[in-house]
Design a protein around this motif. Structure first.
Motif, PDB file in Angstrom:
ATOM      1  N   GLN A  16      23.356 -54.938  46.777  1.00 22.50           N
ATOM      2  CA  GLN A  16      23.994 -53.625  46.068  1.00 22.50           C
ATOM      3  C   GLN A  16      22.903 -52.603  45.806  1.00 22.50           C
ATOM      4  N   LEU A  17      23.299 -51.484  46.213  1.00 23.37           N
ATOM      5  CA  LEU A  17      22.486 -50.602  45.552  1.00 23.37           C
ATOM      6  C   LEU A  17      23.593 -49.401  44.467  1.00 23.37           C
ATOM      7  N   VAL A  18      22.810 -49.235  43.427  1.00 24.97           N
ATOM      8  CA  VAL A  18      23.822 -48.423  42.514  1.00 24.97           C
ATOM      9  C   VAL A  18      23.147 -46.918  42.697  1.00 24.97           C
ATOM     10  N   VAL A  19      24.078 -46.016  42.877  1.00 25.99           N
ATOM     11  CA  VAL A  19      23.511 -44.709  43.098  1.00 25.99           C
ATOM     12  C   VAL A  19      24.065 -43.665  42.125  1.00 25.99           C
ATOM     13  N   ARG A  20      23.284 -42.537  42.247  1.00 22.52           N
ATOM     14  CA  ARG A  20      23.781 -41.423  41.590  1.00 22.52           C
ATOM     15  C   ARG A  20      25.028 -40.536  41.935  1.00 22.52           C
ATOM     16  N   ASP A  21      24.974 -40.352  43.479  1.00 26.20           N
ATOM     17  CA  ASP A  21      26.080 -39.679  43.901  1.00 26.20           C
ATOM     18  C   ASP A  21      26.715 -40.517  44.947  1.00 26.20           C
ATOM     19  N   LEU A  22      27.697 -40.937  44.667  1.00 26.57           N
ATOM     20  CA  LEU A  22      28.656 -41.906  45.529  1.00 26.57           C
ATOM     21  C   LEU A  22      28.942 -41.195  46.976  1.00 26.57           C
ATOM     22  N   GLU A  23      29.258 -39.864  46.835  1.00 27.21           N
ATOM     23  CA  GLU A  23      29.819 -39.388  48.055  1.00 27.21           C
ATOM     24  C   GLU A  23      28.782 -38.998  48.991  1.00 27.21           C
ATOM     25  N   ALA A  24      27.397 -38.682  48.264  1.00 26.90           N
ATOM     26  CA  ALA A  24      26.147 -38.414  49.311  1.00 26.90           C
ATOM     27  C   ALA A  24      25.849 -39.535  50.170  1.00 26.90           C
ATOM     28  N   SER A  25      25.897 -40.739  49.279  1.00 25.24           N
ATOM     29  CA  SER A  25      25.666 -42.039  49.884  1.00 25.24           C
ATOM     30  C   SER A  25      26.552 -42.364  50.818  1.00 25.24           C
ATOM     31  N   ARG A  26      27.944 -42.270  50.530  1.00 20.62           N
ATOM     32  CA  ARG A  26      28.911 -42.787  51.548  1.00 20.62           C
ATOM     33  C   ARG A  26      28.662 -41.794  52.914  1.00 20.62           C
ATOM     34  N   THR A  27      28.427 -40.508  52.808  1.00 19.53           N
ATOM     35  CA  THR A  27      28.293 -39.737  53.785  1.00 19.53           C
ATOM     36  C   THR A  27      27.008 -40.409  54.677  1.00 19.53           C
ATOM     37  N   PHE A  28      25.971 -40.484  54.148  1.00 21.64           N
ATOM     38  CA  PHE A  28      24.685 -40.927  54.562  1.00 21.64           C
ATOM     39  C   PHE A  28      24.784 -42.365  55.374  1.00 21.64           C
ATOM     40  N   TYR A  29      25.154 -43.253  54.544  1.00 24.09           N
ATOM     41  CA  TYR A  29      25.194 -44.509  55.159  1.00 24.09           C
ATOM     42  C   TYR A  29      26.477 -44.813  56.085  1.00 24.09           C
ATOM     43  N   SER A  30      27.581 -44.085  56.196  1.00 29.26           N
ATOM     44  CA  SER A  30      28.818 -44.189  57.104  1.00 29.26           C
ATOM     45  C   SER A  30      28.020 -43.632  58.480  1.00 29.26           C
ATOM     46  N   ALA A  31      27.279 -42.757  58.205  1.00 30.99           N
ATOM     47  CA  ALA A  31      26.578 -42.024  59.484  1.00 30.99           C
ATOM     48  C   ALA A  31      25.758 -42.993  60.385  1.00 30.99           C
ATOM     49  N   LEU A  32      24.769 -43.630  59.438  1.00 26.80           N
ATOM     50  CA  LEU A  32      23.884 -44.780  59.897  1.00 26.80           C
ATOM     51  C   LEU A  32      24.660 -45.791  60.488  1.00 26.80           C
ATOM     52  N   PHE A  33      25.734 -46.390  59.976  1.00 22.30           N
ATOM     53  CA  PHE A  33      26.298 -47.570  60.296  1.00 22.30           C
ATOM     54  C   PHE A  33      27.271 -47.178  61.342  1.00 22.30           C
ATOM     55  N   GLU A  34      27.875 -46.084  61.775  1.00 23.89           N
ATOM     56  CA  GLU A  34      28.497 -45.577  62.803  1.00 23.89           C
ATOM     57  C   GLU A  34      27.558 -45.889  64.049  1.00 23.89           C
ATOM     58  N   VAL A  35      26.453 -45.280  64.153  1.00 21.39           N
ATOM     59  CA  VAL A  35      25.660 -45.439  64.840  1.00 21.39           C
ATOM     60  C   VAL A  35      24.951 -47.051  65.552  1.00 21.39           C
ATOM     61  N   LEU A  36      25.158 -47.758  64.131  1.00 23.07           N
ATOM     62  CA  LEU A  36      24.710 -49.244  64.516  1.00 23.07           C
ATOM     63  C   LEU A  36      26.388 -49.969  65.050  1.00 23.07           C
ATOM     64  N   GLU A  37      27.283 -49.188  65.032  1.00 29.19           N
ATOM     65  CA  GLU A  37      28.533 -49.643  65.471  1.00 29.19           C
ATOM     66  C   GLU A  37      29.071 -50.843  64.637  1.00 29.19           C
ATOM     67  N   LEU A  38      28.901 -50.506  63.217  1.00 30.51           N
ATOM     68  CA  LEU A  38      29.415 -51.353  62.084  1.00 30.51           C
ATOM     69  C   LEU A  38      30.226 -50.477  61.456  1.00 30.51           C
ATOM     70  N   PRO A  39      31.682 -50.983  61.032  1.00 32.66           N
ATOM     71  CA  PRO A  39      32.592 -49.869  60.496  1.00 32.66           C
ATOM     72  C   PRO A  39      32.584 -50.066  58.965  1.00 32.66           C
ATOM     73  N   LEU A  40      32.977 -48.876  58.258  1.00 35.89           N
ATOM     74  CA  LEU A  40      33.306 -49.162  56.816  1.00 35.89           C
ATOM     75  C   LEU A  40      34.134 -50.281  56.510  1.00 35.89           C
ATOM     76  N   SER A  41      33.402 -51.258  55.566  1.00 32.08           N
ATOM     77  CA  SER A  41      34.323 -52.477  55.464  1.00 32.08           C
ATOM     78  C   SER A  41      35.590 -52.290  54.406  1.00 32.08           C
ATOM     79  N   GLY A  42      35.155 -51.381  53.384  1.00 36.14           N
ATOM     80  CA  GLY A  42      36.200 -51.236  52.290  1.00 36.14           C
ATOM     81  C   GLY A  42      35.627 -50.131  51.384  1.00 36.14           C
ATOM     82  N   GLU A  43      36.264 -49.922  50.307  1.00 35.99           N
ATOM     83  CA  GLU A  43      36.029 -48.986  49.362  1.00 35.99           C
ATOM     84  C   GLU A  43      36.883 -48.976  48.170  1.00 35.99           C
ATOM     85  N   GLY A  44      36.419 -48.297  46.874  1.00 31.94           N
ATOM     86  CA  GLY A  44      37.229 -48.153  45.844  1.00 31.94           C
ATOM     87  C   GLY A  44      36.832 -46.954  45.263  1.00 31.94           C
TER      88      GLY A  44
END
Length: 144
Positions: A16-44
């Motif tokens: 678990q990472l606890v971050v200052r800006d959730l949207e910036a992290s979602r944008t960043f990690y979603s782009a990385l995981f898309e390349v790794l062919e791993l989808p977003l698993s869930g969100e709240g």
């Protein structure tokens, strides 16, 4: 959360990472995981997760009101081209270069790239060279 099937068998169960800006992290990690062919698993409202990586705000129950410190996370890539695509995608999604794609001296064939995420975590994609895995992951199906 109705997850019925998970993939396990790797060293880490989850991080678990606890971050200052959730949207910036979602944008960043979603782009990385898309390349790794791993989808977003869930969100709240105050978290999201991708595979074994959970990212939340300090307001989430699990965070106890505190940001996590600086971490180094490394993700496996299928080949050198995936490492390079991962690095490009991360830069385009707000990451900061912390080591361009290239061979590293850790062992023969170690090919990696490094980025700093929006909170300064050192994130890596690594291809260890030609090898054969017995399986991509272990699939766990929960009984109802």
């Amino acid at each position: 959360m109705e997850t019925q099937t998970l993939h396990r068998g790797r060293l880490i169960d989850h991080i678990q990472l606890v971050v200052r800006d959730l949207e910036a992290s979602r944008t960043f990690y979603s782009a990385l995981f898309e390349v790794l062919e791993l989808p977003l698993s869930g969100e709240g409202d105050d978290f999201f997760w991708l595979d074994e990586l959970f990212v939340s705000t300090a307001d989430s129950k699990a965070a106890a009101g505190r940001l996590t410190g600086r971490h180094h996370l490394a993700f496996q890539a299928r080949d050198r081209a995936m490492v390079e695509a991962w690095h490009r995608a991360g830069l385009q999604a707000g990451g900061v270069d912390n080591g361009a794609p290239g061979e590293r001296p850790y062992h023969p064939g170690y090919y990696a790239a490094f980025l700093l995420d929006p909170d300064g975590n050192n994130v890596e994609a690594v291809y260890h060279g030609e090898a054969r895995n017995s399986a991509d992951s272990v699939e766990v199906t929960f009984e109802a």
